[in-house]
Every structure is written in C-alpha cells, then in structure tokens.
Write an enzyme that holds these catalytic residues in place. Sequence first.
Site, short mmCIF file in Angstrom:
data_model
loop_
_atom_site.label_atom_id
_atom_site.label_comp_id
_atom_site.label_asym_id
_atom_site.label_seq_id
_atom_site.Cartn_x
_atom_site.Cartn_y
_atom_site.Cartn_z
N THR A 157 -12.70 44.67 49.34
CA THR A 157 -12.25 43.45 50.04
C THR A 157 -12.92 43.40 51.41
O THR A 157 -13.97 42.79 51.57
CB THR A 157 -10.72 43.40 50.17
OG1 THR A 157 -10.24 44.64 50.71
CG2 THR A 157 -10.07 43.15 48.82
N LYS A 183 -11.45 52.04 47.77
CA LYS A 183 -11.65 50.93 48.69
C LYS A 183 -10.61 51.03 49.79
O LYS A 183 -9.50 51.53 49.58
CB LYS A 183 -11.58 49.57 48.00
CG LYS A 183 -10.25 49.19 47.36
CD LYS A 183 -9.20 48.56 48.25
CE LYS A 183 -9.72 47.40 49.07
NZ LYS A 183 -8.58 46.85 49.92
N THR A 194 -3.24 49.79 52.59
CA THR A 194 -4.18 48.95 51.83
C THR A 194 -5.34 49.71 51.20
O THR A 194 -6.49 49.38 51.39
CB THR A 194 -4.72 47.78 52.68
OG1 THR A 194 -5.31 46.82 51.83
CG2 THR A 194 -5.70 48.18 53.75
#
Length: 255
Positions: A157, A183, A194
Amino acid sequence: MQITEKKLSALTNGLNAVDGVMSNGIHTGFKALDKDLALLYFPDGATVTGIFTRNKIKAHSVMYDMDMLKQFTEFKAILVNSGNANACNGLRGEQDVHEMTRSLAEKLNIAPHQVLVSSTGVIGEPMNLQPFYSGLDALIDGLSHQHSTAAAEAIMTTDTIPKELSMQAEIGGKTIRFGAMIKGAGMIHPNMGTMLSYIVTDAALPQNALNTALKSAADDSFNVMTVDGDTSTNDTVLLAATNKVPLDAAYLDDF
C-alpha cells in the site's frame, strides 16, 4: 531451536524458494494502477498458524482467519487484496470474506475452509468485489513457482518497494528452507501496526510448534517496533509449513 550464522545461507526467489509453494500477484481494480490481488497456493496443503492485531477493532478478514485457525490446522490457499481493508463494514464485510473464500475455493476445487484471507487499504469503505471476480481466473492461471515478487508487489500500500526474503539452514543434518514477504511502512507500532507478513518453510511441523515459534519470534521483532504510534485493524502474520522435510523428534522438543 538455535541456528548459527554458519549454517544460514541466503537464497533467491522469495516464497517460491520453499518446496510446495506457488504464488501470483496481479492488478484487478481494487487500486487504480498497481497490483492489488495476491495468492499463495499450497498444492499439497500446509500447516498454518497466525498472530493478529491486538486492536479491539478487527477487520473482517482477521476475525475470519482467527476463527478458521481455531478450527483447522491444514490449509491450501492464502488470498490477499490491497486497496481496501474491509474493516468496519458490518454484516456486508463479513459476507464479502465468505464470498471471496467460496469463489476462490470453487475455482481451485478445494473446500472454502482451506482458504485464509487478508486485506489491507482503506478502512470503512465497503468492498466492490467486481475486480476480484474479474481477476480470479487470471490470478489462478498465473500461479507459478517464479511469481513471489509479483505477490509481494500485490500486497503493498504505502510501501515503496516489495519486501521479500528467502534462506536455508541446516537443522539436524537436514536442509530447511524459509521464505517470506511482508508489507508495512507507515503506522508500524508495537503489536504490528498495519502490517501483513507471510512466512513459509518446508519443515514438517505441527501447528502448536509453529505457533510457539511464531509468537516467540514476533515478541522479539514485530512487537518491539514503532514509527508513529498508530495501530491497525488488519495486522496479520501467517506462518505456513509445507511439511516436505521431516525433522527428528529431538528437534521438535525445542518447541
């Protein structure tokens, strides 16, 4: 289990350095231009465990995976989309996870409960599954022992580069391989803000041993990092063993 540096050596090909792992990553439309749908496939199955966000608010994929890992130990696929986190979407979010697992399972001719799912991206926006449906055949048709980097690109992302690694180690006179992709750039905080991470090995290990190893490693790595103090709804680390290389019982005692 202690592995000395002398017994470690780097490999190439990321996740696909491990026997029993196929992968692919493509663009479908969850994001405007970049790859946004990844698939890890274990033709002969894999034993899987996972750790997840400690945020009180959990994405629908996280709740689904936690439930599946309580009920089952063996899986055949891990599906990851980027661009939409599928978090805070109520009943629709829950239904979308089940629809994604059902559709993929039907195409792969496996049971829906053999599929785990992760999502990352915008929170609170209902998913449009049309890109998923339109890209599913290409995702499966492109499964390969050479597409680890494509999968790593598809889970990004805010990351600027794909992150993947593979290595091998000697354990009890046997060569064991490991591969990983991850990620996470902004919002990294203790307890895995995240972040999505997928680790595979060809060692034959039961779920309880994998779980012990993963929790211990995460406490010394993922759960001591911080960037900006935020945590996420979607944090997931999955560890899968394809069970291609049996270990002597003496080494399992280390777990």
